[in-house]
Scaffold this active site. Structure first.
Site, PDB file in Angstrom:
ATOM      1  N   PRO A 101      71.415  19.435  20.961  1.00 33.51           N
ATOM      2  CA  PRO A 101      71.974  20.760  20.703  1.00 33.51           C
ATOM      3  C   PRO A 101      71.389  21.339  19.416  1.00 33.51           C
ATOM      4  CG  PRO A 101      73.542  19.068  20.034  1.00 33.51           C
ATOM      5  CD  PRO A 101      72.327  18.347  20.576  1.00 33.51           C
ATOM      6  N   ALA A 102      71.585  22.627  19.211  1.00 31.52           N
ATOM      7  CA  ALA A 102      71.121  23.249  17.971  1.00 31.52           C
ATOM      8  C   ALA A 102      71.895  22.650  16.801  1.00 31.52           C
ATOM      9  CB  ALA A 102      71.352  24.754  18.037  1.00 31.52           C
ATOM     10  N   CYS A 150      70.748  36.505  24.709  1.00 30.18           N
ATOM     11  CA  CYS A 150      69.403  36.857  25.180  1.00 30.18           C
ATOM     12  C   CYS A 150      69.452  37.966  26.230  1.00 30.18           C
ATOM     13  CB  CYS A 150      68.673  35.633  25.706  1.00 30.18           C
ATOM     14  SG  CYS A 150      69.648  34.708  26.867  1.00 30.18           S
ATOM     15  N   GLU A 183      64.612  29.106  29.666  1.00 29.52           N
ATOM     16  CA  GLU A 183      65.388  30.344  29.505  1.00 29.52           C
ATOM     17  C   GLU A 183      65.026  30.885  28.129  1.00 29.52           C
ATOM     18  OE1 GLU A 183      67.133  31.794  31.671  1.00 29.52           O
ATOM     19  OE2 GLU A 183      67.599  30.238  33.142  1.00 29.52           O
TER      20      GLU A 183
HETATM   21  P1  ADP Z   1      66.723  30.346  17.848  1.00 30.47           P
HETATM   22  O1  ADP Z   1      65.776  31.235  17.146  1.00 30.47           O
HETATM   23  O2  ADP Z   1      67.652  31.020  18.767  1.00 30.47           O
HETATM   24  O3  ADP Z   1      67.387  29.328  16.967  1.00 30.47           O
HETATM   25  P2  ADP Z   1      64.918  28.290  18.702  1.00 30.47           P
HETATM   26  O4  ADP Z   1      63.966  28.324  19.838  1.00 30.47           O
HETATM   27  O5  ADP Z   1      64.337  28.175  17.326  1.00 30.47           O
HETATM   28  O6  ADP Z   1      65.813  29.553  18.881  1.00 30.47           O
HETATM   29  O7  ADP Z   1      65.959  27.095  18.873  1.00 30.47           O
HETATM   30  C1  ADP Z   1      66.493  26.706  20.108  1.00 30.47           C
HETATM   31  C2  ADP Z   1      66.546  25.196  20.139  1.00 30.47           C
HETATM   32  O8  ADP Z   1      65.214  24.696  20.004  1.00 30.47           O
HETATM   33  C3  ADP Z   1      67.354  24.549  19.010  1.00 30.47           C
HETATM   34  O9  ADP Z   1      68.008  23.402  19.517  1.00 30.47           O
HETATM   35  C4  ADP Z   1      66.284  24.170  18.012  1.00 30.47           C
HETATM   36  O10 ADP Z   1      66.661  23.091  17.184  1.00 30.47           O
HETATM   37  C5  ADP Z   1      65.159  23.752  18.927  1.00 30.47           C
HETATM   38  N1  ADP Z   1      63.813  23.826  18.346  1.00 30.47           N
HETATM   39  C6  ADP Z   1      63.362  24.642  17.370  1.00 30.47           C
HETATM   40  N2  ADP Z   1      62.052  24.419  17.131  1.00 30.47           N
HETATM   41  C7  ADP Z   1      61.655  23.415  17.969  1.00 30.47           C
HETATM   42  C8  ADP Z   1      60.408  22.725  18.226  1.00 30.47           C
HETATM   43  N3  ADP Z   1      59.292  23.040  17.565  1.00 30.47           N
HETATM   44  N4  ADP Z   1      60.406  21.780  19.179  1.00 30.47           N
HETATM   45  C9  ADP Z   1      61.522  21.480  19.869  1.00 30.47           C
HETATM   46  N5  ADP Z   1      62.716  22.088  19.687  1.00 30.47           N
HETATM   47  C10 ADP Z   1      62.783  23.046  18.752  1.00 30.47           C
END
Ligand code: ADP
Length: 487
Positions: A182-183, A291, A257
């Site tokens: 998760p984020a 989104c 997505e």
């Molecule tokens: P937002 O800008 O909405 O945060 P992100 O694409 O940066 O969108 O983040 C969505 C998810 O992707 C989060 O769980 C984040 O931790 C993850 N994430 C961000 N950068 C990377 C990466 N380089 N590789 C894999 N996952 C990532």
């Protein structure tokens, strides 16, 4: 701010192979409340070794899960659904604390998120194959569907519950196991969902949650580990592209997505009150951080002035406040970076000639709050028109003809959601056919439901979530040719 019962669902470490990892207090990340930047709690920061362990556990647990009857898997999923609904208030409090959105919206997301589990529990029993009429008398041909294998999921912070259930529910229904990252902004909702899955009887290793500040490292593991057969991602287009390329080496199936840039088109013949209502829901839900939020509002010139007047009045009446304030409509943005991005987009537009009829700056409440804003005199060269805003800002532009509206609306690499308001039936169909988007709301601003296929075209994504189509991404089709038939 978390009451006693919601605190019962608070977990502070990753969930791997049916167990909560030990917490190393020297290695923890803070989860912040975006309404006041206070620390809610700390969560153990997992490394790539833990992700690897979770994938291995998922791989070992999956065959027994897939071998259960669909009905048995369905009954466990239904139990999970029921537990989530029983804890709706607790889960909503956790979500509001870490994500900021008003409680009323958090409760709605819990119900929306849970609805995918109920739906896919039912769909588990309908994974049918086909008998294909053969081209020979001595063969019989058929196609059967099987779970694709270990699934990994990377989810964003804007829907901390639903973005997980939209992936985990079809995966588990199909007979797959899943490892979810998760984020980092919203791990508590994910961990609480895992606790309830555990209580519902989901076996060890079938659902795993890895919380980590190393998004890049964990992302590589989840997209490159050969044991993983599919990656499902919701997030920004840039990260989606990185993950797709990382998946290429082992030819993993992906679902993406990604970002949108939704046009909200209102024709002279529209029901104006209904259009305003739809726009308010589509634009300002989750403080504009979805989104499918309308991002570019296109209004036909005959109703433009009246529209701006009503919209400005309606937006002015929105109440900005902490999510726990039951009267708040607009919560904080997720963090300071998000606030800065939104403020920069608006400042740039104002400098280029746009006018703010309402808002136009960060809120006096401070922290991560931004004032709900209406911008007029916007044009297609402004970043606020070209990029996903992810904030409570409504940029409005007028157009002359239907052809103009279509051209402006399609002039983007995104293709997620679009909205059209018109009372003209022929125009409805023309717009539905010509708009290059995966989802179109016609005289409706809220289109998401577990019953319908959610997803985008162009650079907004691959695959669909929800509906009868949503389980397909978690299945492989196997063709059988049976020879030697004696007739
Ligand atoms: P937002 O800008 O909405 O945060 P992100 O694409 O940066 O969108 O983040 C969505 C998810 O992707 C989060 O769980 C984040 O931790 C993850 N994430 C961000 N950068 C990377 C990466 N380089 N590789 C894999 N996952 C990532």
């Amino acid at each position: 701010m978390l009451n006693l019962s919601s605190a019962n669902l608070l977990r502070q470490s990753s969930f791997v192979n049916g167990e909560w990892l030990n917490i190393d207090t020297n290695n923890a990340v803070a989860v912040l409340n975006p309404a006041n930047d206070n620390v809610i709690t700390y969560v153990h920061d997992a490394n790539t070794e833990i992700a690897k362990t979770a994938i291995k556990a998922a791989s070992q647990a999956m065959p027994a899960w897939a071998a259960l009857t669909a009905k048995t898997r369905a009954s466990i999923l239904k139990k999970w659904f029921q537990l989530i609904m029983q804890h709706q208030e607790d889960l909503a409090l956790i979500m509001t604390a870490e994500q900021g959105r008003p409680l009323v919206e958090a409760r709605a997301e819990i119900a929306y998120g849970a609805s995918f589990i109920e739906w896919f529990a039912e769909e588990a029993k309908r994974v049918y194959g086909d008998i294909i009429p053969s081209n020979r008398t001595d063969t019989r041909l058929m196609a059967m569907k099987q779970p694709i294998g270990v699934v990994t999921a990377i989810t964003p912070w804007n829907f901390p519950c639903a973005m997980i259930t939209r992936k985990a529910a079809p995966a588990l229904a199909a007979g797959c196991s899943i490892v979810i990252k998760p984020a980092l902004e919203t791990p508590l909702s994910a961990l609480a969902l895992a606790e309830l899955a555990h209580q519902a009887g989901v076996p060890a290793g079938i659902i795993n949650i890895v919380v980590s500040s190393d998004a890049v490292g964990i992302g590589k593991e989840l997209s490159q580990n050969p044991l993983v057969k599919k990656l499902s991602f919701t997030g920004s287009t840039n990260v989606g592209k990185i993950l797709m390329s990382q998946c290429a080496n082992t030819v993993k199936k992906t679902s993406m997505e990604l970002g949108g840039n939704a046009p909200f088109i209102i024709f002279d013949d529209a029901d104006l009150q209904s259009a305003i209502k739809g726009l308010m829901a589509s634009k300002f839900r989750n403080s504009g951080q979805t989104c499918v939020c309308s991002n570019r509002i296109l209004v036909q010139e005959g109703i433009y002035d009246e529209f701006i007047q009503i919209l400005s009045k309606t937006v002015k009446a929105l109440r900005v406040g902490e999510g726990t304030d039951e009267h708040a409509n607009i919560g904080p943005l997720i963090d300071g970076k998000a606030l800065h991005n939104v403020a920069a987009l608006v400042e740039e537009a104002l400098a280029m000639g746009a006018k703010a009829t309402v808002g136009g700056q960060p809120s006096v409440l401070g922290y991560n709050f931004y004032e709900p804003t209406v911008l007029t005199h916007v044009d297609t060269t402004m970043r606020v028109f070209k990029e996903e805003i992810f904030g409570p800002v409504a940029p409005v532009m007028s157009f002359k003809t239907e052809a103009d509206a279509i051209e402006i609306a399609n002039n983007t690499t995104a293709g997620l959601a679009a909205y059209v308001y018109t009372e003209n039936m022929s125009r409805t169909w023309r717009m539905a056919e010509k708009l290059e988007y995966g989802m179109i709301g016609i005289n409706e601003g809220i289109i998401s439901t577990e019953l319908a296929p959610f997803g985008g075209i162009k650079e907004s994504g691959i695959g669909r979530e929800g509906s009868k189509y949503g389980i397909e991404d978690f299945l492989e089709l196997k063709y059988l040719c049976i020879g030697g038939m004696k007739t």
